[in-house]
Design a protein around this motif. Structure first.
Motif, PDB file in Angstrom:
ATOM      1  N   ARG A 194     -15.874   7.998   0.158  1.00  0.00           N
ATOM      2  CA  ARG A 194     -15.423   6.574  -0.055  1.00  0.00           C
ATOM      3  C   ARG A 194     -16.843   5.740  -0.001  1.00  0.00           C
ATOM      4  O   ARG A 194     -17.762   6.267   0.955  1.00  0.00           O
ATOM      5  CB  ARG A 194     -14.500   6.214   1.102  1.00  0.00           C
ATOM      6  N   TYR A 240     -15.227  -0.156  -4.843  1.00  0.00           N
ATOM      7  CA  TYR A 240     -14.129   0.115  -3.982  1.00  0.00           C
ATOM      8  C   TYR A 240     -13.568  -1.187  -3.238  1.00  0.00           C
ATOM      9  O   TYR A 240     -14.709  -1.997  -2.735  1.00  0.00           O
ATOM     10  CB  TYR A 240     -14.792   0.900  -2.925  1.00  0.00           C
ATOM     11  N   ILE A 241     -12.675  -1.713  -3.302  1.00  0.00           N
ATOM     12  CA  ILE A 241     -12.190  -2.667  -2.843  1.00  0.00           C
ATOM     13  C   ILE A 241     -12.109  -2.809  -1.273  1.00  0.00           C
ATOM     14  O   ILE A 241     -11.521  -1.896  -0.784  1.00  0.00           O
ATOM     15  CB  ILE A 241     -10.805  -3.320  -3.561  1.00  0.00           C
ATOM     16  N   TRP A 264      -8.024  -3.976   2.348  1.00  0.00           N
ATOM     17  CA  TRP A 264      -7.437  -3.003   1.432  1.00  0.00           C
ATOM     18  C   TRP A 264      -8.277  -1.854   1.268  1.00  0.00           C
ATOM     19  O   TRP A 264      -9.487  -1.819   1.631  1.00  0.00           O
ATOM     20  CB  TRP A 264      -7.377  -3.588  -0.122  1.00  0.00           C
ATOM     21  N   HIS A 265      -7.760  -0.826   0.878  1.00  0.00           N
ATOM     22  CA  HIS A 265      -8.471   0.469   0.732  1.00  0.00           C
ATOM     23  C   HIS A 265      -7.996   1.057  -0.562  1.00  0.00           C
ATOM     24  O   HIS A 265      -6.909   1.195  -1.037  1.00  0.00           O
ATOM     25  CB  HIS A 265      -8.025   1.457   1.799  1.00  0.00           C
ATOM     26  N   THR A 266      -9.219   1.507  -1.372  1.00  0.00           N
ATOM     27  CA  THR A 266      -9.006   2.081  -2.606  1.00  0.00           C
ATOM     28  C   THR A 266      -8.402   3.523  -2.184  1.00  0.00           C
ATOM     29  O   THR A 266      -9.087   4.252  -1.763  1.00  0.00           O
ATOM     30  CB  THR A 266     -10.435   2.028  -3.305  1.00  0.00           C
ATOM     31  N   GLN A 324      -6.580   0.597 -10.443  1.00  0.00           N
ATOM     32  CA  GLN A 324      -6.473   1.382  -9.011  1.00  0.00           C
ATOM     33  C   GLN A 324      -5.302   0.959  -8.329  1.00  0.00           C
ATOM     34  O   GLN A 324      -4.765  -0.018  -8.474  1.00  0.00           O
ATOM     35  CB  GLN A 324      -7.778   0.547  -8.234  1.00  0.00           C
ATOM     36  N   TYR A 374       0.794  -1.738  -0.745  1.00  0.00           N
ATOM     37  CA  TYR A 374       0.140  -1.239  -1.816  1.00  0.00           C
ATOM     38  C   TYR A 374      -0.026  -2.362  -2.910  1.00  0.00           C
ATOM     39  O   TYR A 374       0.615  -3.341  -2.879  1.00  0.00           O
ATOM     40  CB  TYR A 374       0.679  -0.127  -2.270  1.00  0.00           C
ATOM     41  N   LEU A 426      -4.427   0.417  -4.310  1.00  0.00           N
ATOM     42  CA  LEU A 426      -4.848  -0.018  -3.232  1.00  0.00           C
ATOM     43  C   LEU A 426      -3.854   0.116  -2.235  1.00  0.00           C
ATOM     44  O   LEU A 426      -2.806  -0.207  -2.493  1.00  0.00           O
ATOM     45  CB  LEU A 426      -5.354  -1.290  -3.325  1.00  0.00           C
TER      46      LEU A 426
END
Length: 193
Positions: free
Chosen positions: A190, A60-61, A37-39, A151, A132, A153
């Motif tokens: 990031r 940040y996940i 996953w990306h924040t 958040q 998402y 993601l």
């Protein structure tokens, strides 16, 4: 009868201070949450939670994996800044560190408890397993009783305008106003290990 009314009144007054994060999910397939996953966006009800790079809930996940017990192992990244006085012995004075936390399933269909910066509650607001995930974290140790961080993601680093709008609509249902929003859709700032 007077005691009943007094009890009801007290319960209503005390209930005003509770933060209830509304859920849109009534079910959850924890296995489909697994992976990278990306924040994309972070928002908070209190500036102190996100305002600096090493703020307490500016995380940040990176990845999620279900455990055999039905909990969720979450790998996250956090900026660590050497506190004043850590001296020359510290090799890295400002770096991203990788942490792993376990989100424990509760009776709620999309609610977990975590022990990060104290006991907290994570509520999944909305999920499209392929694209998402929206979640909010209520940290119980924060001095402000109603402080939350949410958040958005994504599975990829590519921003999606429609999903961003959907995230902001989900935030409108929260019981507290959002004071700060950090957008990482352009890839800036990031935290990477």
């Amino acid at each position: 009868m007077k005691c009943l009314l007094l009890t009801l009144g007290l319960a209503l007054v005390c209930g005003i201070y509770a933060v209830v994060i509304p859920q849109t999910r009534k079910d959850l397939d924890i296995l489909k949450l697994a992976g990278t996953w990306h924040t994309m966006v972070m928002v908070a009800s209190d500036l102190s939670l996100l305002v600096t790079e090493n703020a307490p809930l500016r995380i940040y996940i990176k990845e999620m994996q279900p455990t055999p017990e039905g909990n969720m192992e979450i790998v996250l990244l956090k900026r660590w800044v050497c506190p004043q006085g850590c001296g020359r012995a510290a090799r890295v004075k400002d770096a991203c560190v990788e942490l792993t936390v376990i989100a424990q399933k509760t009776k709620g269909p999309a609610v977990f408890t975590v022990n990060y910066q104290g006991e907290g509650k994570v509520t999944l607001l909305d999920i499209d397993y392929e694209h998402y995930l929206f979640f909010c974290l209520k940290a119980s140790t924060h001095p402000k009783e109603r402080a939350i961080v949410c958040q958005y993601l994504a599975r990829t680093l590519k921003a999606n305008t429609e999903v961003m709008e959907k995230f902001h609509r989900a935030l409108e249902t929260l019981p507290v106003p959002i004071q700060i929003s950090l957008n990482f859709t352009q890839g800036k700032e990031r935290c990477r290990v």
